[in-house]
Write an enzyme that holds these catalytic residues in place. Structure first.
Site, PDB file in Angstrom:
ATOM      1  N   LYS A   1     -11.620  37.715  40.301  1.00 39.95           N
ATOM      2  CA  LYS A   1     -10.705  36.683  39.785  1.00 39.95           C
ATOM      3  C   LYS A   1      -9.341  37.244  39.406  1.00 39.95           C
ATOM      4  O   LYS A   1      -8.320  36.693  39.780  1.00 39.95           O
ATOM      5  CB  LYS A   1     -11.274  36.022  38.514  1.00 39.95           C
ATOM      6  CG  LYS A   1     -12.503  35.199  38.697  1.00 39.95           C
ATOM      7  CD  LYS A   1     -12.874  34.500  37.384  1.00 39.95           C
ATOM      8  CE  LYS A   1     -13.145  35.442  36.216  1.00 39.95           C
ATOM      9  NZ  LYS A   1     -14.329  36.295  36.355  1.00 39.95           N
TER      10      LYS A   1
ATOM     11  N   ARG B   1     -15.560  49.601  38.975  1.00 45.41           N
ATOM     12  CA  ARG B   1     -14.380  49.404  38.134  1.00 45.41           C
ATOM     13  C   ARG B   1     -14.499  50.220  36.841  1.00 45.41           C
ATOM     14  O   ARG B   1     -13.516  50.754  36.341  1.00 45.41           O
ATOM     15  CB  ARG B   1     -14.217  47.906  37.803  1.00 45.41           C
ATOM     16  CG  ARG B   1     -12.940  47.613  37.034  1.00 45.41           C
ATOM     17  CD  ARG B   1     -12.711  46.129  36.867  1.00 45.41           C
ATOM     18  NE  ARG B   1     -13.581  45.534  35.883  1.00 45.41           N
ATOM     19  CZ  ARG B   1     -13.645  44.227  35.635  1.00 45.41           C
ATOM     20  NH1 ARG B   1     -12.910  43.386  36.329  1.00 45.41           N
ATOM     21  NH2 ARG B   1     -14.453  43.762  34.711  1.00 45.41           N
TER      22      ARG B   1
ATOM     23  N   ARG C   1     -14.296  28.680  29.737  1.00 47.39           N
ATOM     24  CA  ARG C   1     -15.502  29.452  29.985  1.00 47.39           C
ATOM     25  C   ARG C   1     -16.750  28.769  29.439  1.00 47.39           C
ATOM     26  O   ARG C   1     -17.849  29.304  29.540  1.00 47.39           O
ATOM     27  CB  ARG C   1     -15.354  30.809  29.317  1.00 47.39           C
ATOM     28  CG  ARG C   1     -15.313  31.959  30.353  1.00 47.39           C
ATOM     29  CD  ARG C   1     -15.253  33.219  29.601  1.00 47.39           C
ATOM     30  NE  ARG C   1     -15.489  34.434  30.263  1.00 47.39           N
ATOM     31  CZ  ARG C   1     -14.550  35.207  30.813  1.00 47.39           C
ATOM     32  NH1 ARG C   1     -13.321  34.789  30.927  1.00 47.39           N
ATOM     33  NH2 ARG C   1     -14.880  36.391  31.267  1.00 47.39           N
TER      34      ARG C   1
ATOM     35  N   ARG D   1     -22.999  40.095  30.463  1.00 46.62           N
ATOM     36  CA  ARG D   1     -21.882  39.209  30.821  1.00 46.62           C
ATOM     37  C   ARG D   1     -22.266  38.278  31.968  1.00 46.62           C
ATOM     38  O   ARG D   1     -21.848  37.119  32.000  1.00 46.62           O
ATOM     39  CB  ARG D   1     -20.639  40.032  31.168  1.00 46.62           C
ATOM     40  CG  ARG D   1     -19.930  40.538  29.904  1.00 46.62           C
ATOM     41  CD  ARG D   1     -19.061  41.743  30.163  1.00 46.62           C
ATOM     42  NE  ARG D   1     -18.051  41.494  31.159  1.00 46.62           N
ATOM     43  CZ  ARG D   1     -17.554  42.437  31.965  1.00 46.62           C
ATOM     44  NH1 ARG D   1     -18.004  43.672  31.906  1.00 46.62           N
ATOM     45  NH2 ARG D   1     -16.642  42.125  32.828  1.00 46.62           N
TER      46      ARG D   1
ATOM     47  N   ARG E   1     -13.010  50.291  31.348  1.00 47.51           N
ATOM     48  CA  ARG E   1     -12.996  49.150  30.433  1.00 47.51           C
ATOM     49  C   ARG E   1     -14.198  49.229  29.509  1.00 47.51           C
ATOM     50  O   ARG E   1     -15.302  49.519  29.936  1.00 47.51           O
ATOM     51  CB  ARG E   1     -13.049  47.846  31.249  1.00 47.51           C
ATOM     52  CG  ARG E   1     -11.796  47.025  31.109  1.00 47.51           C
ATOM     53  CD  ARG E   1     -11.851  45.830  32.003  1.00 47.51           C
ATOM     54  NE  ARG E   1     -12.779  44.807  31.523  1.00 47.51           N
ATOM     55  CZ  ARG E   1     -12.750  43.552  31.947  1.00 47.51           C
ATOM     56  NH1 ARG E   1     -11.870  43.181  32.842  1.00 47.51           N
ATOM     57  NH2 ARG E   1     -13.614  42.682  31.480  1.00 47.51           N
TER      58      ARG E   1
HETATM   59  P1  AMP Z   1     -12.418  38.786  31.517  1.00 45.42           P
HETATM   60  O1  AMP Z   1     -11.298  39.758  31.606  1.00 45.42           O
HETATM   61  O2  AMP Z   1     -12.029  37.400  31.967  1.00 45.42           O
HETATM   62  O3  AMP Z   1     -13.682  39.283  32.181  1.00 45.42           O
HETATM   63  O4  AMP Z   1     -12.766  38.635  29.956  1.00 45.42           O
HETATM   64  C1  AMP Z   1     -13.223  39.736  29.217  1.00 45.42           C
HETATM   65  C2  AMP Z   1     -13.847  39.259  27.917  1.00 45.42           C
HETATM   66  O5  AMP Z   1     -12.869  38.558  27.139  1.00 45.42           O
HETATM   67  C3  AMP Z   1     -15.004  38.294  28.056  1.00 45.42           C
HETATM   68  O6  AMP Z   1     -16.250  38.950  28.305  1.00 45.42           O
HETATM   69  C4  AMP Z   1     -14.982  37.602  26.697  1.00 45.42           C
HETATM   70  O7  AMP Z   1     -15.521  38.431  25.705  1.00 45.42           O
HETATM   71  C5  AMP Z   1     -13.489  37.490  26.443  1.00 45.42           C
HETATM   72  N1  AMP Z   1     -12.944  36.208  26.956  1.00 45.42           N
HETATM   73  C6  AMP Z   1     -12.066  36.046  27.990  1.00 45.42           C
HETATM   74  N2  AMP Z   1     -11.803  34.746  28.194  1.00 45.42           N
HETATM   75  C7  AMP Z   1     -12.536  34.057  27.273  1.00 45.42           C
HETATM   76  C8  AMP Z   1     -12.712  32.681  26.974  1.00 45.42           C
HETATM   77  N3  AMP Z   1     -12.110  31.721  27.678  1.00 45.42           N
HETATM   78  N4  AMP Z   1     -13.545  32.363  25.947  1.00 45.42           N
HETATM   79  C9  AMP Z   1     -14.166  33.299  25.227  1.00 45.42           C
HETATM   80  N5  AMP Z   1     -14.075  34.616  25.471  1.00 45.42           N
HETATM   81  C10 AMP Z   1     -13.260  35.002  26.476  1.00 45.42           C
END
Ligand code: AMP
Length: 187
Positions: free
Chosen positions: A14, A128, A89, A145, A134
């Site tokens: 994404k 990654r 989400r 996740r 990360r």
């Molecule tokens: P991502 O980079 O999109 O994989 O997001 C990494 C982490 O950020 C996720 O595993 C959540 O802990 C948090 N996060 C990102 N977007 C959201 C969201 N819309 N709602 C809640 N937590 C989020």
């Protein structure tokens, strides 16, 4: 066609695709994960609130996330379009996004769903982890996740399917190939 969401499981690509598509369409790519990571790095209040959730692979509470997205979407550069990556989400966030956009007299034009099978996702995330380090890219948190995605995020797709907004795109293959597929899906 310039108010877009990109949804998909962790590891589907994404973030990478969001940046490329947004560039192509001259709109900002807004990644909630990136905003959180930047705040954690800068040790802001928001970063402190979000860190433990992110490190354990859980969603940051809606009260924190929604406020952040409302404020980001109200900025000038998002007035003519945006590509939201990582939000909404869960179904509650879908309703909050409806409310934010309705206050801005806007609506979502299309929802891109990026798909890939689970083994491929885990492998990509482990790669990654080796490259970027990360904090939430270790195998245990990765599996968690993916579960959170299935349990909390997947159900929200029904809402957008009902609205006829969802376009599914195969996330497997070369990065540029996937970008072309997405641009095709937006025509
Ligand atoms: P991502 O980079 O999109 O994989 O997001 C990494 C982490 O950020 C996720 O595993 C959540 O802990 C948090 N996060 C990102 N977007 C959201 C969201 N819309 N709602 C809640 N937590 C989020």
């Amino acid at each position: 066609m310039n108010r877009l969401l990109i949804i998909g499981p962790p590891g589907a690509g994404k973030g990478t695709q969001a940046v490329k598509i947004a560039e192509n369409l001259s709109i900002p790519a807004i990644s909630t994960g990136d905003i959180f990571r930047k705040n954690i790095k800068e040790e802001t209040e928001l970063g402190k609130e979000a860190k433990s959730y992110i490190d354990s692979g859980n969603l940051v509470p809606d009260s924190v996330t929604n406020k952040m997205v409302r404020s980001r979407l109200s900025e000038d550069d998002a007035a003519n379009g945006f590509l939201l990556d990582g939000y909404p989400r869960n179904t509650a966030q879908v309703h909050e996004l409806d409310s934010i956009l309705s206050d801005l007299s806007q609506e979502i034009d299309r929802v891109l769903l990026l798909v890939a099978d689970n083994d491929e996702l885990v492998q990509r995330l482990l790669n990654r982890a080796a490259e970027q380090g990360r904090s939430d890219d270790n195998e245990e948190v990765i599996r968690h996740r993916l579960k959170v995605y299935e349990k909390e995020t997947e159900p929200l797709l029904a809402i957008y399917r009902e609205r006829g907004l969802v376009k599914e795109v195969n996330g497997l293959g070369e990065i540029d190939e996937v970008t072309q597929r997405i641009l095709e899906a937006l025509k």
